[in-house]
Design a protein around this motif. Structure first.
Motif, PDB file in Angstrom:
ATOM      1  N   THR A   7      18.490 -17.472  -0.262  1.00 18.52           N
ATOM      2  CA  THR A   7      18.159 -18.053  -1.563  1.00 18.52           C
ATOM      3  C   THR A   7      19.447 -18.204  -2.356  1.00 18.52           C
ATOM      4  O   THR A   7      20.445 -17.518  -2.083  1.00 18.52           O
ATOM      5  N   ILE A  36       9.346 -14.496  -3.119  1.00 22.24           N
ATOM      6  CA  ILE A  36      10.714 -14.248  -3.584  1.00 22.24           C
ATOM      7  C   ILE A  36      10.813 -14.853  -4.978  1.00 22.24           C
ATOM      8  O   ILE A  36      10.785 -16.062  -5.135  1.00 22.24           O
ATOM      9  N   SER A  43      15.795 -22.864  -0.669  1.00 23.82           N
ATOM     10  CA  SER A  43      16.275 -21.860   0.278  1.00 23.82           C
ATOM     11  C   SER A  43      16.674 -22.532   1.578  1.00 23.82           C
ATOM     12  O   SER A  43      16.255 -23.658   1.850  1.00 23.82           O
ATOM     13  N   ALA A  69      21.279 -14.625  -1.788  1.00 21.99           N
ATOM     14  CA  ALA A  69      20.669 -13.425  -1.223  1.00 21.99           C
ATOM     15  C   ALA A  69      20.042 -13.807   0.113  1.00 21.99           C
ATOM     16  O   ALA A  69      19.587 -14.936   0.299  1.00 21.99           O
ATOM     17  N   TYR A  71      17.150 -12.834   3.053  1.00 18.06           N
ATOM     18  CA  TYR A  71      15.869 -12.148   3.223  1.00 18.06           C
ATOM     19  C   TYR A  71      15.373 -12.268   4.651  1.00 18.06           C
ATOM     20  O   TYR A  71      15.576 -13.279   5.309  1.00 18.06           O
ATOM     21  N   GLU A  83      11.775  -9.153   2.643  1.00 17.31           N
ATOM     22  CA  GLU A  83      12.600  -7.959   2.500  1.00 17.31           C
ATOM     23  C   GLU A  83      14.058  -8.405   2.391  1.00 17.31           C
ATOM     24  O   GLU A  83      14.589  -9.033   3.310  1.00 17.31           O
ATOM     25  N   GLN A  84      14.688  -8.095   1.267  1.00 13.17           N
ATOM     26  CA  GLN A  84      16.095  -8.464   1.112  1.00 13.17           C
ATOM     27  C   GLN A  84      16.938  -7.602   2.026  1.00 13.17           C
ATOM     28  O   GLN A  84      16.701  -6.400   2.165  1.00 13.17           O
ATOM     29  N   ASP A  86      20.988  -6.578   3.240  1.00 11.45           N
ATOM     30  CA  ASP A  86      22.368  -6.532   2.756  1.00 11.45           C
ATOM     31  C   ASP A  86      23.157  -7.618   3.467  1.00 11.45           C
ATOM     32  O   ASP A  86      23.217  -7.659   4.691  1.00 11.45           O
TER      33      ASP A  86
END
Length: 92
Positions: A7, A36, A43, A69, A71, A83-84, A86
């Motif tokens: 995103t 989200i 996205s 970000a 996901y 779920e985001q 890292d």
């Protein structure tokens, strides 16, 4: 089927990143999922098997990490769950 999405905070960042990533892997532009709540509404979808490649490409790309970000999207009982992940950490 599980998949990944990136995103973005701006439409410009989404389009610019799409052009960059398409040279290296398959991505598809799509509306941001309702699950989200952040982002510009656009996205990039990618195969979850490409997650590490996406992380590596995004880390090397000239885009402020605050502008995107990543996901992991799963289908659970007919509904998407986001779920985001890292953007910098490698999956174990």
């Amino acid at each position: 089927m599980d998949f990944g999405v990136i995103t973005f905070a701006s439409t410009h960042a989404a389009i610019r990143t799409q052009k960059h990533l398409e040279r290296h892997l398959r991505v598809t532009m799509m509306p941001t999922l309702r699950e989200i709540s952040q982002g510009c509404g656009i996205s990039l979808r990618f195969a979850l098997s490409e997650l590490e490649n996406v992380r590596r490409r995004m880390a090397a790309y000239d885009l402020d990490p605050k502008m995107f970000a990543i996901y992991r999207i799963r289908m659970v009982q007919g509904k998407y769950q986001a779920e985001q992940v890292d953007a910098a950490r490698r999956e174990e």
